[in-house]
Design a protein around this motif. Sequence first.
Motif, PDB file in Angstrom:
ATOM      1  N   GLY A   1       0.771  -1.226  -0.189  1.00 30.90           N
ATOM      2  CA  GLY A   1      -0.015  -0.012   0.067  1.00 30.90           C
ATOM      3  C   GLY A   1       0.812   1.268  -0.107  1.00 30.90           C
ATOM      4  N   PRO A   2       0.389   2.051  -0.529  1.00 31.12           N
ATOM      5  CA  PRO A   2       1.342   3.530  -0.998  1.00 31.12           C
ATOM      6  C   PRO A   2       1.258   4.192   0.569  1.00 31.12           C
ATOM      7  CG  PRO A   2      -0.941   3.825  -1.867  1.00 31.12           C
ATOM      8  CD  PRO A   2      -0.906   2.263  -1.718  1.00 31.12           C
ATOM      9  N   ARG A   3       2.464   4.585   0.844  1.00 37.67           N
ATOM     10  CA  ARG A   3       2.690   5.664   2.053  1.00 37.67           C
ATOM     11  C   ARG A   3       2.421   4.512   3.347  1.00 37.67           C
ATOM     12  NH1 ARG A   3       0.267   8.789  -1.666  1.00 37.67           N
ATOM     13  NH2 ARG A   3      -1.586   8.239  -0.487  1.00 37.67           N
ATOM     14  N   ALA A   4       2.317   3.382   3.033  1.00 35.25           N
ATOM     15  CA  ALA A   4       2.109   2.405   4.363  1.00 35.25           C
ATOM     16  C   ALA A   4       3.538   2.298   5.135  1.00 35.25           C
ATOM     17  CB  ALA A   4       1.222   1.167   4.070  1.00 35.25           C
ATOM     18  N   VAL A   5       3.489   2.062   6.244  1.00 28.03           N
ATOM     19  CA  VAL A   5       4.724   1.764   6.793  1.00 28.03           C
ATOM     20  C   VAL A   5       4.484   0.261   7.636  1.00 28.03           C
ATOM     21  CG1 VAL A   5       5.241   4.113   7.434  1.00 28.03           C
ATOM     22  CG2 VAL A   5       3.958   2.835   9.187  1.00 28.03           C
ATOM     23  N   LEU A   6       5.819  -0.396   7.714  1.00 27.72           N
ATOM     24  CA  LEU A   6       5.463  -1.742   8.649  1.00 27.72           C
ATOM     25  C   LEU A   6       5.050  -1.287  10.095  1.00 27.72           C
ATOM     26  CD1 LEU A   6       8.855  -3.158   7.144  1.00 27.72           C
ATOM     27  CD2 LEU A   6       6.491  -3.373   6.137  1.00 27.72           C
ATOM     28  N   ARG A   7       4.492  -2.412  10.444  1.00 31.16           N
ATOM     29  CA  ARG A   7       3.555  -2.289  11.902  1.00 31.16           C
ATOM     30  C   ARG A   7       4.819  -2.648  13.034  1.00 31.16           C
ATOM     31  NH1 ARG A   7      -0.542  -6.507  10.717  1.00 31.16           N
ATOM     32  NH2 ARG A   7       1.101  -7.486   9.820  1.00 31.16           N
ATOM     33  N   SER A   8       5.748  -3.461  12.725  1.00 30.17           N
ATOM     34  CA  SER A   8       6.677  -4.120  13.715  1.00 30.17           C
ATOM     35  C   SER A   8       7.693  -2.802  14.315  1.00 30.17           C
ATOM     36  CB  SER A   8       7.391  -4.933  13.171  1.00 30.17           C
ATOM     37  OG  SER A   8       6.643  -6.120  12.777  1.00 30.17           O
ATOM     38  N   LYS A   9       7.891  -2.953  15.701  1.00 28.11           N
ATOM     39  CA  LYS A   9       8.737  -2.187  16.252  1.00 28.11           C
ATOM     40  C   LYS A   9      10.095  -2.506  16.799  1.00 28.11           C
ATOM     41  CE  LYS A   9       4.714   0.128  18.063  1.00 28.11           C
ATOM     42  NZ  LYS A   9       3.872   0.875  19.486  1.00 28.11           N
ATOM     43  N   ALA A  10      10.496  -3.692  16.447  1.00 28.34           N
ATOM     44  CA  ALA A  10      11.803  -4.186  16.788  1.00 28.34           C
ATOM     45  C   ALA A  10      12.426  -4.732  15.532  1.00 28.34           C
ATOM     46  CB  ALA A  10      11.823  -5.581  17.857  1.00 28.34           C
ATOM     47  N   PRO A  11      13.710  -4.671  15.361  1.00 30.73           N
ATOM     48  CA  PRO A  11      14.623  -4.937  14.307  1.00 30.73           C
ATOM     49  C   PRO A  11      14.041  -6.366  13.705  1.00 30.73           C
ATOM     50  CG  PRO A  11      15.932  -3.822  15.409  1.00 30.73           C
ATOM     51  CD  PRO A  11      14.713  -3.898  16.347  1.00 30.73           C
ATOM     52  N   ASP A  12      14.190  -7.440  14.572  1.00 27.71           N
ATOM     53  CA  ASP A  12      13.870  -8.594  13.985  1.00 27.71           C
ATOM     54  C   ASP A  12      12.363  -8.906  13.633  1.00 27.71           C
ATOM     55  OD1 ASP A  12      16.466  -9.465  15.024  1.00 27.71           O
ATOM     56  OD2 ASP A  12      15.833 -10.199  16.855  1.00 27.71           O
ATOM     57  N   LEU A  13      11.578  -8.170  14.242  1.00 31.97           N
ATOM     58  CA  LEU A  13      10.097  -8.178  13.754  1.00 31.97           C
ATOM     59  C   LEU A  13      10.089  -7.435  12.405  1.00 31.97           C
ATOM     60  CD1 LEU A  13       8.101  -7.861  17.002  1.00 31.97           C
ATOM     61  CD2 LEU A  13       8.966  -9.980  15.968  1.00 31.97           C
ATOM     62  N   VAL A  14      10.799  -6.407  12.247  1.00 37.10           N
ATOM     63  CA  VAL A  14      10.609  -5.775  11.052  1.00 37.10           C
ATOM     64  C   VAL A  14      11.289  -6.607   9.823  1.00 37.10           C
ATOM     65  CG1 VAL A  14      11.890  -3.730   9.633  1.00 37.10           C
ATOM     66  CG2 VAL A  14      11.079  -3.512  11.867  1.00 37.10           C
ATOM     67  N   GLN A  15      12.254  -7.439   9.974  1.00 33.67           N
ATOM     68  CA  GLN A  15      13.004  -8.411   9.076  1.00 33.67           C
ATOM     69  C   GLN A  15      11.818  -9.450   9.114  1.00 33.67           C
ATOM     70  OE1 GLN A  15      16.084  -8.912   7.866  1.00 33.67           O
ATOM     71  NE2 GLN A  15      17.549  -7.677   8.980  1.00 33.67           N
ATOM     72  N   GLN A  16      11.188  -9.874   9.974  1.00 31.74           N
ATOM     73  CA  GLN A  16      10.227 -11.045   9.690  1.00 31.74           C
ATOM     74  C   GLN A  16       8.921 -10.355   8.837  1.00 31.74           C
ATOM     75  OE1 GLN A  16       8.583 -13.587  13.132  1.00 31.74           O
ATOM     76  NE2 GLN A  16       6.745 -12.493  12.814  1.00 31.74           N
ATOM     77  N   GLU A  17       8.819  -9.236   8.872  1.00 30.66           N
ATOM     78  CA  GLU A  17       7.387  -8.463   8.259  1.00 30.66           C
ATOM     79  C   GLU A  17       7.886  -8.444   6.704  1.00 30.66           C
ATOM     80  OE1 GLU A  17       4.116  -5.056   8.690  1.00 30.66           O
ATOM     81  OE2 GLU A  17       6.026  -5.315  10.143  1.00 30.66           O
ATOM     82  N   ILE A  18       8.995  -8.071   6.543  1.00 32.23           N
ATOM     83  CA  ILE A  18       9.591  -8.027   5.299  1.00 32.23           C
ATOM     84  C   ILE A  18       9.469  -9.221   4.276  1.00 32.23           C
ATOM     85  CG2 ILE A  18      11.601  -7.312   3.874  1.00 32.23           C
ATOM     86  CD1 ILE A  18      12.472  -5.283   5.783  1.00 32.23           C
ATOM     87  N   TRP A  19      10.107 -10.337   5.180  1.00 34.05           N
ATOM     88  CA  TRP A  19      10.045 -11.586   4.249  1.00 34.05           C
ATOM     89  C   TRP A  19       8.577 -12.094   4.381  1.00 34.05           C
ATOM     90  CZ3 TRP A  19      13.698 -13.713   1.954  1.00 34.05           C
ATOM     91  CH2 TRP A  19      14.913 -13.422   2.041  1.00 34.05           C
TER      92      TRP A  19
END
Length: 308
Positions: free
Chosen positions: A194-212
């Motif tokens: 989605g345009p201009r949407a941000v990832l929900r996770s707040k911790a680096p490991d969870l950000v990586q998980q959300e990207i994958w």
Amino acid sequence: MSSATSRGHGSQRRILWAARFQPGEQSAFPQARLVALAECGTHAVFDAATGPCSVSEIELSRQLVGRLELGQLVLADRGFYGFRLWQQAAATGADLLWRVKTNLRPRHLETLADGSWLARIVPTSGTNRATTQPLTVRVIDYTVDDGRDNPEEYRLLTTILDPADVGAEDLAAVYAQRWEIETTFDELKTHQRGPRAVLRSKAPDLVQQEIWGHLCCHYAIRTLMADTAAHTGQDPDRVSFVKALRIAEAEREGWLGEVEGLRVSLVGAKDKLAQVDAVAERQSAAVQLGMPGFSRSGGTAGTPRPTS
């Protein structure tokens, strides 16, 4: 290369800060960097490396090129070339076709029948460069006749040394397919996330998980699209990612009526494509689509400038 924006706070934020910020600046939404390998034909991302924006594209690329395989032809734009990365990628047995800056001057060895030429490349920086064994590459220089007064010059390096295997014009045409990965990133960032949407996770490991998670979802949709295209005899490029995404979302949410409507729409679109293809086959006049032309300008493909 692409970047993903995520929410972050406290000490975790500094891990994902974008590298472009100056000392003392902060970002409300830290960013992660992504370098990926995607199939040109299907847009499927089959390998990727992620990290904070403080890690460069080249550093992440070193993780990827070590996993290349024999039988692959790998395209890369001019921002990726470096002797060490090329050396590492070529050692895997994969064929390489990378654009380089036109001011890169390989040492000329031999001009070939199709206008390309063999050359040697050496490292220009780093330790032990004086004792590093040079590598032989094939150089292809060309311009694209797109109607501009000063067409852009291209210089490609490839590990495919014999023109009998693939001619220079064919390789130049193949390199244009590198832009398919930009479409893939658009599918991921604009339509799926989605345009201009941000990832929900707040911790680096969870950000990586959300990207994958996003990458796996995209791969699943693209796999279904490739199977559908193969079943109907269509090019995967002619199947709409947005419609496939909406079908996946509708099935997930149980919107069966919308799913059936979209399927009918897809069938109609395929019929229309078949009609367009039939009309195109009946047209005998050739259409100039801006394919690479080997015009003699600057560093001519057939007459490279030897360097010492």
